[in-house]
Design a protein around this motif. Structure first.
Motif, PDB file in Angstrom:
ATOM      1  N   GLY A 185      50.871   7.098  51.748  1.00  0.00           N
ATOM      2  CA  GLY A 185      50.817   5.578  51.758  1.00  0.00           C
ATOM      3  C   GLY A 185      51.082   5.212  53.464  1.00  0.00           C
ATOM      4  N   ASP A 186      51.069   6.036  54.280  1.00  0.00           N
ATOM      5  CA  ASP A 186      51.259   5.967  55.836  1.00  0.00           C
ATOM      6  C   ASP A 186      50.215   5.348  56.327  1.00  0.00           C
ATOM      7  OD1 ASP A 186      53.955   6.218  55.851  1.00  0.00           O
ATOM      8  OD2 ASP A 186      54.143   8.330  56.734  1.00  0.00           O
ATOM      9  N   GLY A 187      49.061   5.465  55.998  1.00  0.00           N
ATOM     10  CA  GLY A 187      47.879   5.306  56.773  1.00  0.00           C
ATOM     11  C   GLY A 187      47.641   3.761  56.930  1.00  0.00           C
ATOM     12  N   ASP A 188      46.605   3.331  57.731  1.00  0.00           N
ATOM     13  CA  ASP A 188      46.774   1.699  57.988  1.00  0.00           C
ATOM     14  C   ASP A 188      45.631   1.157  57.223  1.00  0.00           C
ATOM     15  OD1 ASP A 188      45.191   3.358  59.718  1.00  0.00           O
ATOM     16  OD2 ASP A 188      45.248   1.896  61.337  1.00  0.00           O
ATOM     17  N   GLY A 189      44.997   2.015  56.247  1.00  0.00           N
ATOM     18  CA  GLY A 189      44.002   1.329  55.561  1.00  0.00           C
ATOM     19  C   GLY A 189      44.521   0.288  54.639  1.00  0.00           C
ATOM     20  N   GLY A 190      43.806  -0.902  54.824  1.00  0.00           N
ATOM     21  CA  GLY A 190      43.940  -1.905  53.777  1.00  0.00           C
ATOM     22  C   GLY A 190      45.435  -2.453  53.798  1.00  0.00           C
ATOM     23  N   GLY A 191      45.273  -3.638  53.329  1.00  0.00           N
ATOM     24  CA  GLY A 191      46.647  -4.654  53.070  1.00  0.00           C
ATOM     25  C   GLY A 191      47.429  -4.687  54.211  1.00  0.00           C
ATOM     26  N   ASN A 192      47.304  -4.828  55.398  1.00  0.00           N
ATOM     27  CA  ASN A 192      48.281  -5.333  56.386  1.00  0.00           C
ATOM     28  C   ASN A 192      48.742  -6.672  56.053  1.00  0.00           C
ATOM     29  OD1 ASN A 192      48.336  -2.734  57.301  1.00  0.00           O
ATOM     30  ND2 ASN A 192      46.515  -3.139  58.653  1.00  0.00           N
ATOM     31  N   GLY A 193      49.956  -7.008  55.951  1.00  0.00           N
ATOM     32  CA  GLY A 193      50.325  -8.119  55.885  1.00  0.00           C
ATOM     33  C   GLY A 193      51.252  -8.560  56.824  1.00  0.00           C
ATOM     34  N   GLY A 194      51.724 -10.101  56.879  1.00  0.00           N
ATOM     35  CA  GLY A 194      52.484 -10.548  57.793  1.00  0.00           C
ATOM     36  C   GLY A 194      53.756 -10.443  57.467  1.00  0.00           C
ATOM     37  N   GLY A 195      54.876 -10.915  58.438  1.00  0.00           N
ATOM     38  CA  GLY A 195      56.149 -10.565  58.134  1.00  0.00           C
ATOM     39  C   GLY A 195      56.783 -12.010  57.524  1.00  0.00           C
ATOM     40  N   SER A 196      58.129 -11.921  57.266  1.00  0.00           N
ATOM     41  CA  SER A 196      58.779 -13.010  57.075  1.00  0.00           C
ATOM     42  C   SER A 196      59.702 -13.583  57.977  1.00  0.00           C
ATOM     43  CB  SER A 196      59.445 -12.657  55.654  1.00  0.00           C
ATOM     44  OG  SER A 196      60.628 -13.492  55.578  1.00  0.00           O
ATOM     45  N   GLY A 197      60.143 -15.009  58.095  1.00  0.00           N
ATOM     46  CA  GLY A 197      61.076 -15.304  58.917  1.00  0.00           C
ATOM     47  C   GLY A 197      62.238 -15.941  58.136  1.00  0.00           C
ATOM     48  N   ALA A 198      62.382 -15.593  56.756  1.00  0.00           N
ATOM     49  CA  ALA A 198      63.563 -16.269  55.981  1.00  0.00           C
ATOM     50  C   ALA A 198      64.860 -15.423  56.407  1.00  0.00           C
ATOM     51  CB  ALA A 198      63.456 -15.913  54.508  1.00  0.00           C
ATOM     52  N   GLU A 199      66.062 -16.306  56.732  1.00  0.00           N
ATOM     53  CA  GLU A 199      67.191 -15.467  56.959  1.00  0.00           C
ATOM     54  C   GLU A 199      67.844 -14.780  55.566  1.00  0.00           C
ATOM     55  OE1 GLU A 199      70.406 -14.661  59.059  1.00  0.00           O
ATOM     56  OE2 GLU A 199      69.029 -15.853  59.739  1.00  0.00           O
ATOM     57  N   GLY A 200      68.218 -13.462  55.799  1.00  0.00           N
ATOM     58  CA  GLY A 200      68.826 -12.670  54.875  1.00  0.00           C
ATOM     59  C   GLY A 200      70.013 -13.417  54.119  1.00  0.00           C
ATOM     60  N   LYS A 201      69.956 -13.423  52.822  1.00  0.00           N
ATOM     61  CA  LYS A 201      70.872 -14.104  51.937  1.00  0.00           C
ATOM     62  C   LYS A 201      72.386 -13.523  52.254  1.00  0.00           C
ATOM     63  CE  LYS A 201      68.044 -15.311  48.360  1.00  0.00           C
ATOM     64  NZ  LYS A 201      67.480 -15.377  47.043  1.00  0.00           N
ATOM     65  N   ASP A 202      72.386 -12.187  52.750  1.00  0.00           N
ATOM     66  CA  ASP A 202      73.747 -11.656  52.806  1.00  0.00           C
ATOM     67  C   ASP A 202      74.346 -11.905  54.404  1.00  0.00           C
ATOM     68  OD1 ASP A 202      72.472  -8.106  53.783  1.00  0.00           O
ATOM     69  OD2 ASP A 202      71.980 -10.171  54.652  1.00  0.00           O
ATOM     70  N   GLY A 203      73.284 -12.608  54.991  1.00  0.00           N
ATOM     71  CA  GLY A 203      73.890 -12.981  56.484  1.00  0.00           C
ATOM     72  C   GLY A 203      73.893 -11.877  57.340  1.00  0.00           C
ATOM     73  N   GLY A 204      73.473 -10.619  57.169  1.00  0.00           N
ATOM     74  CA  GLY A 204      73.264  -9.531  57.828  1.00  0.00           C
ATOM     75  C   GLY A 204      72.240  -9.562  59.008  1.00  0.00           C
ATOM     76  N   GLY A 205      71.504 -10.678  59.129  1.00  0.00           N
ATOM     77  CA  GLY A 205      70.373 -10.739  59.966  1.00  0.00           C
ATOM     78  C   GLY A 205      69.071 -10.896  58.962  1.00  0.00           C
ATOM     79  N   ARG A 206      67.848 -11.110  59.963  1.00  0.00           N
ATOM     80  CA  ARG A 206      66.588 -11.388  59.163  1.00  0.00           C
ATOM     81  C   ARG A 206      65.641 -10.382  58.963  1.00  0.00           C
ATOM     82  NH1 ARG A 206      64.880 -16.995  62.048  1.00  0.00           N
ATOM     83  NH2 ARG A 206      62.985 -16.499  60.888  1.00  0.00           N
ATOM     84  N   PRO A 207      65.193 -10.052  57.682  1.00  0.00           N
ATOM     85  CA  PRO A 207      64.095  -9.018  57.647  1.00  0.00           C
ATOM     86  C   PRO A 207      62.984  -9.579  58.436  1.00  0.00           C
ATOM     87  CG  PRO A 207      64.892 -10.197  55.518  1.00  0.00           C
ATOM     88  CD  PRO A 207      65.490 -10.851  56.557  1.00  0.00           C
ATOM     89  N   LYS A 208      62.205  -8.395  58.909  1.00  0.00           N
ATOM     90  CA  LYS A 208      60.705  -8.731  59.278  1.00  0.00           C
ATOM     91  C   LYS A 208      59.914  -7.690  58.755  1.00  0.00           C
ATOM     92  CE  LYS A 208      58.528  -8.818  63.801  1.00  0.00           C
ATOM     93  NZ  LYS A 208      58.579  -8.639  65.262  1.00  0.00           N
ATOM     94  N   LEU A 209      59.036  -8.212  57.847  1.00  0.00           N
ATOM     95  CA  LEU A 209      58.407  -7.307  56.845  1.00  0.00           C
ATOM     96  C   LEU A 209      56.731  -7.317  57.271  1.00  0.00           C
ATOM     97  CD1 LEU A 209      59.756  -8.361  53.471  1.00  0.00           C
ATOM     98  CD2 LEU A 209      60.956  -6.633  55.097  1.00  0.00           C
ATOM     99  N   SER A 210      56.353  -6.191  57.090  1.00  0.00           N
ATOM    100  CA  SER A 210      54.842  -6.057  57.190  1.00  0.00           C
ATOM    101  C   SER A 210      54.429  -4.928  56.290  1.00  0.00           C
ATOM    102  CB  SER A 210      54.579  -5.406  58.626  1.00  0.00           C
ATOM    103  OG  SER A 210      54.794  -4.310  58.842  1.00  0.00           O
ATOM    104  N   VAL A 211      53.153  -4.746  55.766  1.00  0.00           N
ATOM    105  CA  VAL A 211      52.566  -4.118  54.906  1.00  0.00           C
ATOM    106  C   VAL A 211      51.735  -3.171  55.395  1.00  0.00           C
ATOM    107  CG1 VAL A 211      51.840  -3.779  52.539  1.00  0.00           C
ATOM    108  CG2 VAL A 211      53.383  -5.806  52.998  1.00  0.00           C
ATOM    109  N   SER A 212      51.605  -1.850  54.921  1.00  0.00           N
ATOM    110  CA  SER A 212      50.356  -0.863  55.558  1.00  0.00           C
ATOM    111  C   SER A 212      50.034  -0.037  54.532  1.00  0.00           C
ATOM    112  CB  SER A 212      50.749  -0.361  56.685  1.00  0.00           C
ATOM    113  OG  SER A 212      51.867   0.426  56.666  1.00  0.00           O
TER     114      SER A 212
END
Length: 171
Positions: A29-56
């Motif tokens: 599942g490392d290829g870049d074929g299909g399903g690239n998604g944007g990230g998130s700006g939500a603050e982590g509930k644990d206060g440890g920083g913000r996740p910045k997610l993408s999908v590939s």
């Protein structure tokens, strides 16, 4: 398997074979074929920083059965906060479950970890999605909409290509 009518044994064997084929048809599942998604700006509930997610690398092997499929993709987290994939929805299936695989044993789980500065990989022989009660059996080339839901981040919508049952992504 013992007991049951010959028809039930045949159906059970077909289900097991179809599930095995769907899971075995998947790779890293490392290829870049299909399903690239944007990230998130939500603050982590644990206060440890913000996740910045993408999908590939998202893909769905063409199901060998009419009512069950497996789904695969990679969620990358370039942020300092961890997150969890809590569910996935799609118009293709009435029921989608998250599965963790360890020591060749598959177990349904309520969430999958997306570590800070790491990734969650859904791949053959490992963590994956199981789609059941399909609305139809998708054809190769079709794109299926998925919405990924997370504990801390906004949902990510992706379009997942249906690949041949024996498809293996290139590393």
């Amino acid at each position: 398997m013992t007991g049951g009518t010959p028809l039930r044994r045949t159906v059970a064997a077909a289900l097991a074979l179809g599930l095995s084929a769907a899971i075995a048809a998947c790779g890293s599942g490392d290829g870049d074929g299909g399903g690239n998604g944007g990230g998130s700006g939500a603050e982590g509930k644990d206060g440890g920083g913000r996740p910045k997610l993408s999908v590939s690398g998202a893909y769905l092997p063409r199901p060998s059965m009419d009512d069950m499929a497996a789904g695969f993709f990679t969620v990358r987290n370039a942020g300092a906060g961890a997150d969890k994939l809590t569910s996935v929805t799609t118009p293709l299936a009435y029921d989608i479950t998250l599965h963790h695989t360890a020591d060749n044993r598959m177990k349904q789980v309520s969430s999958l970890d997306v570590p800070a500065n790491g990734r969650l990989e859904l791949a053959s022989g490992g963590d994956h999605l199981m789609l059941t009660k399909l609305t139809h059996r998708p054809k190769v080339g079709e794109k299926v909409e998925f919405t990924l839901h997370f504990a801390n981040s906004d949902p990510i919508e992706i379009k997942v290509p249906v690949e041949p049952t024996t498809y293996r992504p290139k590393d």
